[in-house]
Scaffold this motif. Structure first.
Motif, mmCIF file in Angstrom:
data_model
loop_
_atom_site.group_PDB
_atom_site.id
_atom_site.type_symbol
_atom_site.label_atom_id
_atom_site.label_comp_id
_atom_site.label_asym_id
_atom_site.label_seq_id
_atom_site.Cartn_x
_atom_site.Cartn_y
_atom_site.Cartn_z
ATOM 1 N N PHE A 47 0.835 -1.194 0.000
ATOM 2 C CA PHE A 47 0.000 0.000 0.000
ATOM 3 C C PHE A 47 0.876 1.252 0.000
ATOM 4 N N GLY A 48 0.519 2.185 -0.885
ATOM 5 C CA GLY A 48 1.234 3.446 -0.980
ATOM 6 C C GLY A 48 0.405 4.604 -0.472
ATOM 7 N N PRO A 49 0.837 5.836 -0.764
ATOM 8 C CA PRO A 49 0.158 7.026 -0.242
ATOM 9 C C PRO A 49 -1.282 7.175 -0.715
ATOM 10 N N ALA A 50 -1.619 6.592 -1.870
ATOM 11 C CA ALA A 50 -2.975 6.737 -2.403
ATOM 12 C C ALA A 50 -3.958 5.747 -1.790
ATOM 13 N N SER A 51 -3.487 4.873 -0.904
ATOM 14 C CA SER A 51 -4.335 3.823 -0.343
ATOM 15 C C SER A 51 -4.457 3.979 1.169
ATOM 16 N N ASN A 52 -5.574 3.512 1.690
ATOM 17 C CA ASN A 52 -5.819 3.540 3.127
ATOM 18 C C ASN A 52 -5.955 2.104 3.625
ATOM 19 N N PRO A 53 -4.862 1.503 4.101
ATOM 20 C CA PRO A 53 -4.934 0.090 4.498
ATOM 21 C C PRO A 53 -5.844 -0.159 5.688
ATOM 22 N N ALA A 54 -6.016 0.848 6.554
ATOM 23 C CA ALA A 54 -6.909 0.657 7.694
ATOM 24 C C ALA A 54 -8.337 0.410 7.224
ATOM 25 N N ARG A 55 -8.675 0.985 6.079
ATOM 26 C CA ARG A 55 -10.028 0.822 5.548
ATOM 27 C C ARG A 55 -10.101 -0.238 4.465
#
Length: 204
Positions: A165-173
């Motif tokens: 996951f990079g800056p464009a993604s929200n792994p918590a969600r």
């Protein structure tokens, strides 16, 4: 290199159409159930690609979700090659309808690490039906990819799954959910092979 395209499958192909952060669901959902027919089709597909049903392989998906969500090719290739080196697994590329560009970038990065063109080394599965893809992912020793639908399918299919996951993604969600699924940030991708080993129940 063997390429199985499910848009124009050959006659021998199947007939049917952070460290890793584990899911916070407790318990994690059970893996998707594969029918006997789909499992048979998965065997045929692997054989066509030159991977015996008894072989260990890591499924790799370089694209999905738009360019900002493509994992860095060099980091993804190094992670996958590290897992292959540690386990003896073979690589298998998964390519969707919009993945031609990230797949080419990955193959170039893989070749740079191996000091070869890379094009002859990696079997490639193109645009498989989702049920067949799920069965293949369930058979894999591991899966690695980005923030994409294929990563989620791998996790739900029961494959040891690590998503980058990079800056464009929200792994918590949007992190993958599954019994052996996790994620890692791009800037820690050099730790990814060990994280994937742990998800697969192996010692790094």
């Amino acid at each position: 290199m063997r390429v199985a395209s499910c848009d124009s499958a050959p006659a021998a192909a199947p007939e049917t159409g952070p460290e890793a952060a584990l899911s916070n669901l407790n318990p994690a959902p059970d893996p998707l159930i594969q029918t006997e027919q789909i499992q048979s089709d998965a065997n045929k597909t692997l054989n066509w690609l030159g991977i015996s049903s008894a072989s260990s392989f890591i499924a790799i998906h370089p694209g999905g979700g738009g360019r900002p969500k493509w994992p860095p090719s060099a980091a993804l290739a190094a992670l996958a090659r590290g897992f292959c080196k540690k386990t003896g697994a073979r690589p298998l590329l998964i390519e969707g309808p919009a993945d031609e560009a990230p797949t080419a970038l990955f193959k170039a990065a893989w070749g740079a690490i191996a000091h070869t063109s890379g094009a002859e080394e990696i079997p490639r599965l193109v645009s498989p039906p989702l049920d067949l893809l799920s069965a293949l992912l369930a058979r894999s020793a591991a899966f690695v990819g980005g923030d994409s639908g294929v990563s989620h399918l791998a996790a739900l299919s029961g494959a040891p799954t690590l998503a980058l996951f990079g800056p464009a993604s929200n792994p918590a969600r949007w992190g993958p959910i599954g019994p052996r699924a996790g994620w890692i940030s791009w800037n820690k991708a050099d730790e990814g092979a060990d994280s994937l080993m742990r998800l697969a129940g192996r010692e790094p």
